[in-house]
Scaffold this active site. Sequence first.
Site, PDB file in Angstrom:
ATOM      1  N   ASN A  13     -28.412 -22.737 -55.114  1.00  0.00           N
ATOM      2  CA  ASN A  13     -27.427 -23.638 -54.516  1.00  0.00           C
ATOM      3  C   ASN A  13     -27.982 -24.044 -53.156  1.00  0.00           C
ATOM      4  O   ASN A  13     -27.926 -23.257 -52.212  1.00  0.00           O
ATOM      5  CB  ASN A  13     -26.081 -22.905 -54.391  1.00  0.00           C
ATOM      6  CG  ASN A  13     -25.043 -23.726 -53.655  1.00  0.00           C
ATOM      7  OD1 ASN A  13     -25.237 -24.915 -53.405  1.00  0.00           O
ATOM      8  ND2 ASN A  13     -23.932 -23.085 -53.311  1.00  0.00           N
ATOM      9  N   TRP A  14     -28.530 -25.260 -53.108  1.00  0.00           N
ATOM     10  CA  TRP A  14     -29.163 -25.683 -51.854  1.00  0.00           C
ATOM     11  C   TRP A  14     -28.147 -26.033 -50.775  1.00  0.00           C
ATOM     12  O   TRP A  14     -28.517 -26.256 -49.630  1.00  0.00           O
ATOM     13  CB  TRP A  14     -30.081 -26.884 -52.124  1.00  0.00           C
ATOM     14  CG  TRP A  14     -31.369 -26.525 -52.790  1.00  0.00           C
ATOM     15  CD1 TRP A  14     -31.937 -25.291 -52.881  1.00  0.00           C
ATOM     16  CD2 TRP A  14     -32.275 -27.431 -53.448  1.00  0.00           C
ATOM     17  NE1 TRP A  14     -33.144 -25.374 -53.549  1.00  0.00           N
ATOM     18  CE2 TRP A  14     -33.371 -26.662 -53.910  1.00  0.00           C
ATOM     19  CE3 TRP A  14     -32.275 -28.802 -53.692  1.00  0.00           C
ATOM     20  CZ2 TRP A  14     -34.447 -27.228 -54.606  1.00  0.00           C
ATOM     21  CZ3 TRP A  14     -33.341 -29.371 -54.379  1.00  0.00           C
ATOM     22  CH2 TRP A  14     -34.417 -28.582 -54.835  1.00  0.00           C
ATOM     23  N   LYS A  15     -26.875 -26.180 -51.153  1.00  0.00           N
ATOM     24  CA  LYS A  15     -25.832 -26.573 -50.185  1.00  0.00           C
ATOM     25  C   LYS A  15     -26.263 -27.859 -49.471  1.00  0.00           C
ATOM     26  O   LYS A  15     -26.874 -28.713 -50.095  1.00  0.00           O
ATOM     27  CB  LYS A  15     -25.535 -25.414 -49.225  1.00  0.00           C
ATOM     28  CG  LYS A  15     -25.216 -24.136 -50.009  1.00  0.00           C
ATOM     29  CD  LYS A  15     -24.612 -23.041 -49.178  1.00  0.00           C
ATOM     30  CE  LYS A  15     -24.345 -21.831 -50.063  1.00  0.00           C
ATOM     31  NZ  LYS A  15     -23.680 -20.738 -49.354  1.00  0.00           N
ATOM     32  N   GLU A 101     -16.829 -22.430 -50.360  1.00  0.00           N
ATOM     33  CA  GLU A 101     -16.926 -23.328 -49.199  1.00  0.00           C
ATOM     34  C   GLU A 101     -16.121 -24.600 -49.434  1.00  0.00           C
ATOM     35  O   GLU A 101     -15.522 -25.149 -48.515  1.00  0.00           O
ATOM     36  CB  GLU A 101     -18.405 -23.629 -48.899  1.00  0.00           C
ATOM     37  CG  GLU A 101     -19.084 -22.420 -48.260  1.00  0.00           C
ATOM     38  CD  GLU A 101     -20.579 -22.319 -48.477  1.00  0.00           C
ATOM     39  OE1 GLU A 101     -21.210 -23.317 -48.907  1.00  0.00           O
ATOM     40  OE2 GLU A 101     -21.135 -21.231 -48.238  1.00  0.00           O
ATOM     41  N   GLU A 171     -18.508 -14.633 -56.608  1.00  0.00           N
ATOM     42  CA  GLU A 171     -19.093 -14.720 -55.275  1.00  0.00           C
ATOM     43  C   GLU A 171     -18.096 -14.180 -54.237  1.00  0.00           C
ATOM     44  O   GLU A 171     -17.230 -14.920 -53.767  1.00  0.00           O
ATOM     45  CB  GLU A 171     -19.413 -16.183 -54.941  1.00  0.00           C
ATOM     46  CG  GLU A 171     -20.442 -16.804 -55.871  1.00  0.00           C
ATOM     47  CD  GLU A 171     -21.262 -17.860 -55.152  1.00  0.00           C
ATOM     48  OE1 GLU A 171     -22.492 -17.720 -55.156  1.00  0.00           O
ATOM     49  OE2 GLU A 171     -20.696 -18.780 -54.566  1.00  0.00           O
ATOM     50  N   GLY A 177     -23.892 -15.834 -47.435  1.00  0.00           N
ATOM     51  CA  GLY A 177     -24.555 -16.263 -46.204  1.00  0.00           C
ATOM     52  C   GLY A 177     -24.515 -15.232 -45.091  1.00  0.00           C
ATOM     53  O   GLY A 177     -24.858 -15.528 -43.948  1.00  0.00           O
ATOM     54  N   SER A 217     -25.710 -13.461 -50.893  1.00  0.00           N
ATOM     55  CA  SER A 217     -26.864 -12.774 -50.311  1.00  0.00           C
ATOM     56  C   SER A 217     -27.765 -12.117 -51.352  1.00  0.00           C
ATOM     57  O   SER A 217     -28.344 -11.056 -51.098  1.00  0.00           O
ATOM     58  CB  SER A 217     -26.414 -11.756 -49.253  1.00  0.00           C
ATOM     59  OG  SER A 217     -25.711 -12.408 -48.210  1.00  0.00           O
ATOM     60  N   GLY A 238     -27.896 -18.927 -52.645  1.00  0.00           N
ATOM     61  CA  GLY A 238     -27.898 -19.938 -51.593  1.00  0.00           C
ATOM     62  C   GLY A 238     -29.148 -19.845 -50.754  1.00  0.00           C
ATOM     63  O   GLY A 238     -30.194 -20.400 -51.092  1.00  0.00           O
TER      64      GLY A 238
HETATM   65  P1  PGA Z   1     -26.024 -17.031 -50.208  1.00  0.00           P
HETATM   66  O1  PGA Z   1     -25.031 -18.129 -50.867  1.00  0.00           O
HETATM   67  O2  PGA Z   1     -26.989 -16.631 -51.278  1.00  0.00           O
HETATM   68  O3  PGA Z   1     -26.675 -17.775 -49.067  1.00  0.00           O
HETATM   69  O4  PGA Z   1     -25.173 -15.894 -49.752  1.00  0.00           O
HETATM   70  C1  PGA Z   1     -24.578 -18.003 -52.178  1.00  0.00           C
HETATM   71  C2  PGA Z   1     -23.663 -19.151 -52.514  1.00  0.00           C
HETATM   72  O5  PGA Z   1     -22.845 -19.526 -51.657  1.00  0.00           O
HETATM   73  O6  PGA Z   1     -23.700 -19.702 -53.642  1.00  0.00           O
END
Ligand code: PGA
Length: 268
Positions: A13-15, A101, A171, A177, A217, A238
Amino acid sequence: MNKKYRRAIIAGNWKMNMTPTDVRDYAAELKPLIPKEKLCDIVLCAPAVTIPAAVRAFRATRVAIGGQNMHYEASGAYTGEISADMLVAAGAKYTIIGHSERRAYYGETDADVNKKLHAALAAGLRPIVCVGETLDQRETGATYSLINYQLSMALYGLDATTVRRVTIAYEPIWAIGTGRAATAEDAEEVCRDIRIFLRSNFGARSARAVSILYGGSMKPANAAELLACPDIDGGLIGGASLKADEFGQIIAAAQETARMQREEDEAE
Ligand code: PGA
């Protein structure tokens, strides 16, 4: 272990990262790290404007591209929004739905998640539906009922066949994050509960066919342990998906776990 009934999926997930230009270098670095043997599906969920470049960069590889969000209406006066058909036309095969998010910053409700899920399935996309609790909810013992509620709202109106096209991502919000992943035991416990929910609502055959991912994470250092859990079929990643070498290491861990599990299944 029964994992043979479902696909292992490693989804990045590149966000709000990665421009169409960034994709070229990333793909050049990741492609040599993609194993030939298809023991897990590989997905990269890109910002909408980057999807066509990502599709081009990974053409003729086993990497599928996904969106990160979509609107539930097919078209109309929804400034700034993108429909499921638009994602498909851009080359996306998957889409994330209901990421925490989106829920936290853009007021996305469980009812929206349900409408988006139906629209994604109707368009032929493979939805990755996110559920997860806050730290407060975990500490007050509300995780189980919250996840059950999110699932019953998200999956409302699906039948036992259609639900097999859905992937669930667990999640925990406190792990996203933050660098603080759930322990394998905690993550497995919730993913097992998700499978039990699926079994009681859609039957055993559907429950064993749905892939459940862990997200929060996940990184090369903890991927193997998380992926070895009986009810964790992959990861939604992410931060570590932004670095091709780290994402490649997580893919390698998933391949290795899938290979070991296949051997175990064959020996049974
Ligand atoms: P993260 O994000 O791996 O940076 O914790 C995961 C996500 O939000 O899909």
